[in-house]
Design a protein around this motif. Structure first.
Motif, PDB file in Angstrom:
ATOM      1  N   VAL A   1       0.833  -1.219   0.000  1.00  0.00           N
ATOM      2  CA  VAL A   1       0.000   0.000   0.000  1.00  0.00           C
ATOM      3  C   VAL A   1       0.858   1.256   0.000  1.00  0.00           C
ATOM      4  CG1 VAL A   1      -1.678   1.326   1.361  1.00  0.00           C
ATOM      5  CG2 VAL A   1      -1.944  -1.142   1.116  1.00  0.00           C
ATOM      6  N   GLY A   2       1.976   1.207   0.659  1.00  0.00           N
ATOM      7  CA  GLY A   2       2.846   2.381   0.777  1.00  0.00           C
ATOM      8  C   GLY A   2       3.152   2.672   2.237  1.00  0.00           C
ATOM      9  N   TRP A   3       4.397   3.012   2.504  1.00  0.00           N
ATOM     10  CA  TRP A   3       4.828   3.159   3.892  1.00  0.00           C
ATOM     11  C   TRP A   3       4.380   4.457   4.535  1.00  0.00           C
ATOM     12  CZ3 TRP A   3       7.191   0.072   7.540  1.00  0.00           C
ATOM     13  CH2 TRP A   3       7.418  -1.238   7.120  1.00  0.00           C
ATOM     14  N   THR A   4       3.753   5.363   3.785  1.00  0.00           N
ATOM     15  CA  THR A   4       3.174   6.541   4.435  1.00  0.00           C
ATOM     16  C   THR A   4       1.803   6.222   5.031  1.00  0.00           C
ATOM     17  OG1 THR A   4       2.177   7.344   2.362  1.00  0.00           O
ATOM     18  CG2 THR A   4       4.393   8.140   2.904  1.00  0.00           C
ATOM     19  N   TYR A   5       1.281   5.039   4.707  1.00  0.00           N
ATOM     20  CA  TYR A   5       0.013   4.612   5.307  1.00  0.00           C
ATOM     21  C   TYR A   5       0.289   4.136   6.735  1.00  0.00           C
ATOM     22  CZ  TYR A   5      -4.637   2.613   5.725  1.00  0.00           C
ATOM     23  OH  TYR A   5      -5.916   2.354   6.137  1.00  0.00           O
ATOM     24  N   PRO A   6      -0.580   4.496   7.696  1.00  0.00           N
ATOM     25  CA  PRO A   6      -0.336   4.111   9.096  1.00  0.00           C
ATOM     26  C   PRO A   6      -0.273   2.596   9.277  1.00  0.00           C
ATOM     27  CG  PRO A   6      -2.090   5.756   8.931  1.00  0.00           C
ATOM     28  CD  PRO A   6      -1.787   5.308   7.536  1.00  0.00           C
ATOM     29  N   GLY A   7       0.663   2.167  10.112  1.00  0.00           N
ATOM     30  CA  GLY A   7       0.814   0.745  10.376  1.00  0.00           C
ATOM     31  C   GLY A   7       0.492   0.399  11.813  1.00  0.00           C
ATOM     32  N   VAL A   8       0.410  -0.901  12.081  1.00  0.00           N
ATOM     33  CA  VAL A   8       0.142  -1.355  13.448  1.00  0.00           C
ATOM     34  C   VAL A   8       1.420  -1.880  14.106  1.00  0.00           C
ATOM     35  CG1 VAL A   8      -2.257  -1.920  12.951  1.00  0.00           C
ATOM     36  CG2 VAL A   8      -0.518  -3.685  12.657  1.00  0.00           C
ATOM     37  N   ASP A   9       2.496  -1.999  13.342  1.00  0.00           N
ATOM     38  CA  ASP A   9       3.788  -2.399  13.894  1.00  0.00           C
ATOM     39  C   ASP A   9       4.877  -1.873  12.974  1.00  0.00           C
ATOM     40  OD1 ASP A   9       4.012  -4.165  11.690  1.00  0.00           O
ATOM     41  OD2 ASP A   9       3.083  -5.799  12.805  1.00  0.00           O
ATOM     42  N   ASP A  10       6.123  -2.144  13.325  1.00  0.00           N
ATOM     43  CA  ASP A  10       7.226  -1.586  12.533  1.00  0.00           C
ATOM     44  C   ASP A  10       7.747  -2.527  11.456  1.00  0.00           C
ATOM     45  OD1 ASP A  10       8.418  -3.465  14.125  1.00  0.00           O
ATOM     46  OD2 ASP A  10       9.875  -2.112  15.056  1.00  0.00           O
ATOM     47  N   ILE A  11       7.076  -3.681  11.260  1.00  0.00           N
ATOM     48  CA  ILE A  11       7.539  -4.592  10.218  1.00  0.00           C
ATOM     49  C   ILE A  11       6.688  -4.525   8.951  1.00  0.00           C
ATOM     50  CG2 ILE A  11       8.591  -6.173  11.866  1.00  0.00           C
ATOM     51  CD1 ILE A  11       6.212  -8.065  11.415  1.00  0.00           C
TER      52      ILE A  11
END
Length: 207
Positions: A99-109
């Motif tokens: 999706v793209g790393w500017t999208y919020p994630g739930v962890d750092d992986i």
């Protein structure tokens, strides 16, 4: 004598049934069978046009893409096509890479909220992800082999493969020296020794 032969036959039938049940119900057993069954120089024939199309699009060798597919999911024989850490699809993308790393994630992986529609091409474009709608269906699905192969080819191309720096590209794809070595071993086998095209029995994942 007849009773002895009957017992041997019954034992043989039971063994076959057990093996079939293990194959169908035990993911690890099935993957081990495929890994052993598919020789180092073998590539599923039905996938080659997909590799070639994606590789032509992004300027990398299709044999490199085939090698990545082999190592990531044993040519999509892994079932389910989801890794223990959350990588998805035929070429095992983390959701945020897709999706793209500017999208919020739930962890750092690289995992994101399960409710997120990761096939949304507008979302992917907004966050500059690698998810790719290869056939113009309006969705970019990591569980579609065409989409996943094109995304993998694009990722490798962007990280050095078009310039011939395969090691850098592969290490970016999966930050493991062992991974890089394994993929390059298959690639070199295909290039230097040639390859044999095969059909994979019981294959249900190619889309």
């Amino acid at each position: 004598m007849r009773k002895w032969l009957y017992s041997i036959a019954l034992l043989g039938v039971m063994s076959v049934i057990i093996i079939v049940l293990l194959f169908e119900q035990n993911d690890r057993f099935r993957q081990g069978v495929y890994k052993t069954m598919i020789a180092e120089n073998q590539i599923p024939e039905e996938y080659v046009p997909i590799y070639q199309e994606a590789s032509d699009e992004y300027g990398i060798p299709w044999e490199l893409l085939a090698s990545v597919h082999r190592v990531e999911t044993i040519f999509s024989t892994m079932d389910p096509l989801v890794s223990p850490v959350g990588a998805l699809g035929h070429f095992q993308f983390m959701p945020r890479t897709w999706v793209g790393w500017t999208y919020p994630g739930v962890d750092d992986i690289g995992n994101i909220d399960e409710e997120t529609d990761i096939t949304d091409t507008f979302l992917i474009e907004e966050h500059q992800g690698y998810g790719t709608d290869a056939k113009g269906t309006g969705q970019a699905d990591p569980f579609d082999l065409n989409d996943s192969a094109h995304a993998a080819a694009r990722y490798l191309a962007d990280h050095g493969a078009t310039e011939g720096d395969f090691e850098q590209a592969l290490f970016s794809y999966n930050k493991s020296e062992d991974y890089v070595e394994e993929v390059l071993n298959y690639y070199q086998t295909y290039i230097e020794q040639g390859y044999e095209l095969i059909s994979i029995p019981f294959q249900n994942h190619a889309e």
